[in-house]
Design an enzyme around this catalytic site. Structure first.
Site, PDB file in Angstrom:
ATOM      1  CG  HIS A 148      -2.130  -0.880   1.064  1.00 31.75           C
ATOM      2  ND1 HIS A 148      -2.079  -2.225   1.349  1.00 31.75           N
ATOM      3  CD2 HIS A 148      -3.392  -0.633   0.644  1.00 31.75           C
ATOM      4  CE1 HIS A 148      -3.262  -2.759   1.109  1.00 31.75           C
ATOM      5  NE2 HIS A 148      -4.083  -1.826   0.682  1.00 31.75           N
ATOM      6  CE  LYS A 152      -3.904  -0.396   4.674  1.00 26.83           C
ATOM      7  NZ  LYS A 152      -5.231   0.177   4.957  1.00 26.83           N
TER       8      LYS A 152
HETATM    9  P1  NAD Z   1      -7.330   9.331   4.910  1.00 27.94           P
HETATM   10  O1  NAD Z   1      -6.401   9.522   6.053  1.00 27.94           O
HETATM   11  O2  NAD Z   1      -6.993   9.928   3.597  1.00 27.94           O
HETATM   12  O3  NAD Z   1      -8.793   9.877   5.311  1.00 27.94           O
HETATM   13  C1  NAD Z   1      -9.381   9.691   6.568  1.00 27.94           C
HETATM   14  C2  NAD Z   1     -10.249  10.920   6.860  1.00 27.94           C
HETATM   15  O4  NAD Z   1     -10.940  10.675   8.097  1.00 27.94           O
HETATM   16  C3  NAD Z   1      -9.416  12.194   7.026  1.00 27.94           C
HETATM   17  O5  NAD Z   1      -9.945  13.249   6.237  1.00 27.94           O
HETATM   18  C4  NAD Z   1      -9.554  12.502   8.517  1.00 27.94           C
HETATM   19  O6  NAD Z   1      -9.540  13.902   8.804  1.00 27.94           O
HETATM   20  C5  NAD Z   1     -10.905  11.880   8.836  1.00 27.94           C
HETATM   21  N1  NAD Z   1     -11.034  11.617  10.265  1.00 27.94           N
HETATM   22  C6  NAD Z   1     -10.156  10.978  11.065  1.00 27.94           C
HETATM   23  N2  NAD Z   1     -10.589  10.988  12.343  1.00 27.94           N
HETATM   24  C7  NAD Z   1     -11.767  11.656  12.337  1.00 27.94           C
HETATM   25  C8  NAD Z   1     -12.687  11.985  13.354  1.00 27.94           C
HETATM   26  N3  NAD Z   1     -12.477  11.665  14.633  1.00 27.94           N
HETATM   27  N4  NAD Z   1     -13.816  12.650  12.993  1.00 27.94           N
HETATM   28  C9  NAD Z   1     -14.033  13.008  11.704  1.00 27.94           C
HETATM   29  N5  NAD Z   1     -13.176  12.707  10.695  1.00 27.94           N
HETATM   30  C10 NAD Z   1     -12.058  12.043  11.014  1.00 27.94           C
HETATM   31  O7  NAD Z   1      -7.531   7.749   4.770  1.00 27.94           O
HETATM   32  P2  NAD Z   1      -8.110   6.931   3.520  1.00 27.94           P
HETATM   33  O8  NAD Z   1      -6.996   6.486   2.651  1.00 27.94           O
HETATM   34  O9  NAD Z   1      -9.252   7.683   2.918  1.00 27.94           O
HETATM   35  O10 NAD Z   1      -8.659   5.625   4.268  1.00 27.94           O
HETATM   36  C11 NAD Z   1      -9.640   5.722   5.286  1.00 27.94           C
HETATM   37  C12 NAD Z   1      -9.911   4.329   5.841  1.00 27.94           C
HETATM   38  O11 NAD Z   1     -10.527   3.518   4.824  1.00 27.94           O
HETATM   39  C13 NAD Z   1      -8.661   3.565   6.282  1.00 27.94           C
HETATM   40  O12 NAD Z   1      -8.968   2.819   7.433  1.00 27.94           O
HETATM   41  C14 NAD Z   1      -8.386   2.648   5.102  1.00 27.94           C
HETATM   42  O13 NAD Z   1      -7.649   1.510   5.439  1.00 27.94           O
HETATM   43  C15 NAD Z   1      -9.794   2.304   4.721  1.00 27.94           C
HETATM   44  N6  NAD Z   1      -9.981   1.775   3.360  1.00 27.94           N
HETATM   45  C16 NAD Z   1     -10.894   0.795   3.211  1.00 27.94           C
HETATM   46  C17 NAD Z   1     -11.191   0.304   1.952  1.00 27.94           C
HETATM   47  C18 NAD Z   1     -12.286  -0.729   1.792  1.00 27.94           C
HETATM   48  O14 NAD Z   1     -12.546  -1.179   0.671  1.00 27.94           O
HETATM   49  N7  NAD Z   1     -12.963  -1.101   2.883  1.00 27.94           N
HETATM   50  C19 NAD Z   1     -10.518   0.805   0.833  1.00 27.94           C
HETATM   51  C20 NAD Z   1      -9.575   1.819   1.017  1.00 27.94           C
HETATM   52  C21 NAD Z   1      -9.319   2.313   2.290  1.00 27.94           C
END
Ligand code: NAD
Length: 258
Positions: A148, A152
């Site tokens: 990744h 991440k």
């Molecule tokens: P990222 O860090 O780019 O985005 C996360 C967002 O959440 C940020 O904008 C952050 O400010 C916000 N956030 C964090 N804590 C918060 C809170 N307490 N209140 C409000 N907002 C809050 O991360 P990303 O790459 O977008 O990934 C997010 C999650 O999704 C990760 O856990 C990742 O592993 C997961 N993911 C899952 C899949 C899937 O298919 N299930 C695919 C990709 C990513």
């Protein structure tokens, strides 16, 4: 009639992809965006309410929150949903065992859908892997690698853990007993009852997973590569439509939707 959705974690990589897709989907109406960065221009430029918590919004009944944020934020969201009439699709990974168990408990009262990987390809792979494990037999060592991007937060990926769980169950093992997440030093011969899960981080890789079946004189490698975040976002929005109007009672996931 379009389904109202709220994107939780909307300023993030997945959140932005979800917002863009939801805005162009006639089956969905963007009812609000939530992120701790409420002043982000990515959010304030949108023609919908912006909030730091879902509780600060007044969403229409039947709205579905789509959460891709961080484990603590996901749990805070889930705890806040009881009695609101809202449902949630959770894509966040890296939840602890305790947090996963709590999410399962909350799902008795709140419709919740949770999948560590929302792509069709990975979920079909999860269906066929047990058959391969059984057909190849115990002579084949099982290993997983995942790659990744360098931002991440959690390791190994939620998808790698899910794949490991799938392989382990097919062998009658558990990831907690047979999983090997780190190898270093004089490790000696590989134990037969071991399932390696190795992590690589770097660049802007959206998500690669390879499952290895390493046997006598040959090996099979099955690789899934996500080309863009849209594949996960499309799956999550499809799940939001599927979840809309569903009763709580169990933690739903991809096999329920398929
Ligand atoms: P990222 O860090 O780019 O985005 C996360 C967002 O959440 C940020 O904008 C952050 O400010 C916000 N956030 C964090 N804590 C918060 C809170 N307490 N209140 C409000 N907002 C809050 O991360 P990303 O790459 O977008 O990934 C997010 C999650 O999704 C990760 O856990 C990742 O592993 C997961 N993911 C899952 C899949 C899937 O298919 N299930 C695919 C990709 C990513």
């Amino acid at each position: 009639m379009s389904i109202p959705v709220i994107i939780h974690g909307a300023a993030g990589r997945m959140g932005q992809t979800l917002v863009n897709l939801a805005l162009h989907d006639p089956g969905l109406a963007l009812a609000g965006v939530v992120d701790r960065h409420t002043d982000s221009e990515k959010l304030t430029a949108l023609d919908c309410p912006v909030a730091g918590e879902v509780g600060e919004l007044s969403p229409p009944s039947g709205a579905v929150v789509v959460d891709f944020s961080a484990p603590e934020a996901t749990m805070h969201l889930a705890e806040s949903l009881a009695g609101t009439g809202l449902a949630a699709v959770v894509g966040t990974t890296g939840l602890s065992d305790e947090q996963s168990a709590r999410l399962r408990t909350i799902a008795r009262d709140v419709p919740i859908f949770w999948a560590p990987n929302m792509s069709v390809g990975v979920n079909v792979l999860l269906q066929v892997l047990p058959d391969l494990v059984r057909k190849l037999g115990e002579d084949y060592d099982l290993e997983i690698t995942e790659i990744h991007h360098n931002k991440k937060a959690d390791a190994p990926s939620g998808t790698a853990i899910k794949l490991a769980d799938c392989l382990a169950r097919a062998r009658g093992w558990t990831v907690s007993e047979q999983g090997a997440f780190c190898r270093q030093g004089i490790i000696g011969p590989r134990p037969k009852k071991e399932l390696g899960v190795m992590t690589v981080r770097g660049g802007d890789v959206v998500g690669d997973h390879t499952v290895y079946f390493l046997g006598p004189g040959e090996r099979i490698e099955i690789t899934h590569r996500a080309h863009s975040r849209e594949t996960f976002a499309q799956g999550a929005l499809r799940a939001a439509k599927w979840l809309s109007g569903k009763q709580p009672g169990q933690l739903y996931s991809m096999p329920d939707m398929f």
